[in-house]
Design a protein around this motif. Structure first.
Motif, short mmCIF file in Angstrom:
data_model
loop_
_atom_site.label_atom_id
_atom_site.label_comp_id
_atom_site.label_asym_id
_atom_site.label_seq_id
_atom_site.Cartn_x
_atom_site.Cartn_y
_atom_site.Cartn_z
N LYS A 255 74.39 -45.45 39.35
CA LYS A 255 74.89 -46.40 38.48
C LYS A 255 76.52 -46.36 38.22
O LYS A 255 76.97 -45.37 37.78
CB LYS A 255 74.16 -46.31 36.91
CG LYS A 255 74.87 -47.28 35.80
CD LYS A 255 74.18 -46.94 34.61
CE LYS A 255 75.06 -45.91 33.56
NZ LYS A 255 75.94 -46.58 33.05
N ALA A 261 71.99 -50.33 37.81
CA ALA A 261 71.36 -49.34 38.25
C ALA A 261 70.80 -49.67 39.91
O ALA A 261 70.04 -50.73 39.88
CB ALA A 261 70.29 -48.74 37.64
N SER A 265 64.67 -48.69 37.00
CA SER A 265 64.75 -48.07 35.76
C SER A 265 63.71 -48.55 34.75
O SER A 265 63.71 -49.92 34.69
CB SER A 265 66.15 -47.88 35.16
OG SER A 265 66.01 -47.53 33.85
N ASP A 271 69.04 -53.45 36.84
CA ASP A 271 68.80 -52.89 37.88
C ASP A 271 68.32 -53.34 39.11
O ASP A 271 68.16 -54.89 38.94
CB ASP A 271 67.77 -51.79 37.64
CG ASP A 271 66.41 -52.34 37.09
OD1 ASP A 271 66.01 -53.46 37.51
OD2 ASP A 271 65.53 -51.40 36.61
N ASP A 281 63.56 -49.81 45.96
CA ASP A 281 64.34 -49.00 45.15
C ASP A 281 65.37 -48.08 46.02
O ASP A 281 64.95 -47.42 46.79
CB ASP A 281 63.39 -47.91 44.38
CG ASP A 281 64.16 -46.97 43.49
OD1 ASP A 281 65.33 -46.53 43.83
OD2 ASP A 281 63.52 -46.85 42.26
N GLN A 355 68.03 -42.39 31.85
CA GLN A 355 68.04 -42.79 33.24
C GLN A 355 68.33 -41.46 33.93
O GLN A 355 67.73 -41.21 35.21
CB GLN A 355 69.21 -43.84 33.40
CG GLN A 355 68.83 -45.23 33.07
CD GLN A 355 69.71 -46.22 33.44
OE1 GLN A 355 70.87 -46.14 33.72
NE2 GLN A 355 69.21 -47.38 33.72
#
Length: 603
Positions: A255, A261, A265, A271, A281, A355
């Motif tokens: 981040k 991100a 998250s 994100d 991811d 996070q």
């Protein structure tokens, strides 16, 4: 000022007593973070001066700081300081707040060339609570050194067997890849046809600061995220490049300051999974790819800045407090154009702390967390980040930008290698770029040559630090070809000369005949040194001439019993004199990027 002569006599007398090894009650000893904290709250001050002794373990360049209670700091300070009887001619300037009070700093550094007992004497119209000695490099880099409220607990964690084992790994690794990648990479350094250099808004001209430098509204930036849909090959390609470059670990921006991100998250929809078309991811994918290549993995996390969900980072509140006492407040990095309406405390509690915990829990082999943008977070908040990580996984190394010197090591500054007098601080790392920008900028073609990257590298190695070398992939995840080529070529040198790099430490000499100017051209006769056990490594980044002289390896350095050219089984002929080690290279060809000599020393 009228007491200076009398005080100098007193200081000299005290030094003489201390020099004979007589114990002095309450004498301060230099701490793990290289600072010296001298409590003078109870010391007598009757119109004269305070004198305090301290034990220095690491010679180098230091600045003197005074800590005052807020009620004694509303007016301009009239203060003078002597260190070992030498008067500092400047006046202190207010630097920052810590939990104990307001810190003022004398800008003139003092060189303490020898370890042992020293004295500081202070005359001040308002009695300080503490007198502090701080490495100059901290002050130059605007590093805030915290109070002693958390130090005992911090040092217990930092000195734990788990943390020290993690630091041993980190010190042996020496070479890592930094990756700046995110939504800004898709913009490639421009916004609506305007280059970031021409934005007209004050701010860093690096690509990852796009949102800040163009004051892009949060809603508009969220919409732009829909264009970020990188190629699935990103993780494997990056891990392979790091391995080919000879790197031992990878650190990526999980981040950055824009708050986005690269992982899925549970506490924010800003994100990769919720704000872009990408399915996956990216942090988990790169973690898996790096482990498959045998590389350690770390994440960068911007905890202090978050332009999407971190309001103004408490700027207005902190500035109002600072203005009352004449303490400067730096607005750089704060969202003052379109801040989120939530309180900053809600951002920390609802996003930042959770996070960081998410990342640790998802990746049990995570080795490093690289914080950035500490900005205006408080000392208690910085310490909580460190403690949160330790409690979840004590094997994770934390950098100093967590805030208030609560990291496990320090960074020397972007693209900066510390000077000799600055090496008094904790173990250091230099993070550097391959061109100018950290994030991808399509028109930044000023790539550093392989030789320049190696020059930076051997300079860092000789001073005992780590090199975290950055790449900025484009929006698809591809690394510009000139960067790939120089990295792969650099990797050939690193792998050939690995014995001089991994697991080595500083030698008695850093280098010889080296031009100290930045981006200096490499010439024959320059050498950088590292050491391991009874071996000394002399590193050159130019090809060898027929005859090579290494002055630092003369007879006074120790008897050379064996000489080896790394990456070769050819025998070397040499002669060691009082002036130099002279090596015959006739008939031996070395690489265009130089060579390394391993000298085994005996009695």
């Amino acid at each position: 000022m009228k007491n200076r002569g009398l005080m100098s006599v007193f200081a000299v007398g005290l030094c003489a007593v201390l020099g004979r090894g007589v114990a002095v009650a309450g004498m301060a000893v230099q701490r793990e973070d290289s600072c010296v904290m001298m409590d003078v709250a109870q010391a007598p001050l009757e119109g004269g001066r305070l004198v305090v002794g301290f034990e220095l373990l690491h010679p180098g360049d230091y600045v003197v700081q005074l800590v005052h209670a807020p009620e004694n700091a509303e007016t301009e300070l009239d203060a003078s300081v002597e260190v070992d009887g030498s008067f500092l001619c400047d006046k202190p300037s207010r630097s920052y707040w810590i939990e104990e009070g307001i810190v003022s700093t004398f800008n003139t550094a003092v060189n303490l060339a020898k370890a042992g007992t020293h004295t500081v004497s202070v005359a001040c119209d308002a009695k300080p609570l503490k007198v502090r000695l701080v490495p100059q490099v901290y002050f130059q880099s605007r590093i805030t050194v915290g109070s002693e409220n958390y130090y005992a607990e911090w040092i217990q964690m930092h000195a734990s067997p788990e943390k020290q084992a993690a630091m041993a790994w980190y010190k042996n690794a020496r070479f890592g890849m930094f990756i700046h990648w995110g939504i800004y990479s898709q913009a490639a350094g421009s916004w609506k046809g305007t280059k970031i250099e021409d934005s007209g808004i004050k701010g860093p001209r690096v690509a990852e600061w796009l949102m800040y430098t163009f004051n892009i509204p949060r809603a508009e930036y969220r919409e732009f995220a829909q264009q970020f849909n990188p190629d699935k090959s990103f993780a494997k390609n990056i891990a392979k490049l790091a391995k080919d470059t000879g790197m031992k670990y990878v650190v990526i921006t999980s981040k950055h300051h824009d708050g986005f991100a690269l992982f899925d998250s549970a506490v924010s929809d800003w994100d990769i999974a919720d704000a872009t078309p990408y399915e996956g991811d990216l942090i988990q994918e790169l973690y898996d790819a790096c482990r498959a290549e045998g590389l350690a993995f770390g994440v960068y996390y911007s905890h202090g800045h978050d332009w999407m969900e971190g309001c103004d980072a408490d700027y207005a509140k902190v500035k109002a407090k600072n203005d009352r006492y004449g303490v400067p407040t730096r607005p750089n990095g704060k969202n003052l154009w379109d801040p989120s309406p939530n309180p900053y405390r809600d951002y920390l509690e609802g996003k930042a702390y959770p996070q960081v915990a998410e990342l640790i829990k998802r990746m049990p082999e995570l080795r490093l967390i690289w914080f950035d943008g500490e900005g205006l977070i408080s000392e208690a908040e910085a310490f909580r980040f460190y403690k949160t990580i330790y409690d979840l996984n004590p094997n994770i190394v934390v950098n100093r930008r967590v805030g208030y010197e609560y990291g496990d090591y320090m960074d020397a500054g972007d693209n900066t290698t510390p000077k000799a007098g600055e090496l008094v601080a904790k173990y250091f790392e230099t993070c550097g770029t391959a061109n100018h920008s950290w994030g991808y900028k399509a028109y930044d073609h000023d790539w550093k040559s392989t030789n320049q990257l190696l020059r930076n590298f051997v300079d860092i190695i000789s001073k005992g630090g780590n090199y975290l070398l950055n790449i900025g992939p484009d929006g698809s995840g591809s690394v510009p070809e000139p960067c790939v080529e120089s990295f792969v070529e650099m990797g050939k040198w690193v792998k050939t000369n690995a014995d001089a790099v991994y697991g080595t430490t500083r030698w008695t000499h850093f280098s010889e005949n080296v031009n100290p100017k930045k981006n200096a051209k490499s010439v024959p006769g320059e050498f950088w040194f590292s050491a391991k056990d009874n071996k000394v490594y002399a590193m050159s980044i130019t090809p060898a001439a027929e005859s090579v002289r290494i002055e630092s390896l003369n007879a006074f350095a120790g008897n050379v019993q064996k000489l080896r050219l790394l990456g070769s089984d050819q025998l070397l002929k040499w002669k060691q004199t009082d002036a130099a080690l002279e090596i015959d290279f006739s008939g031996i060809q070395t690489d265009v990027n130089g060579f390394v000599i391993e000298a085994t020393l005996g009695e």
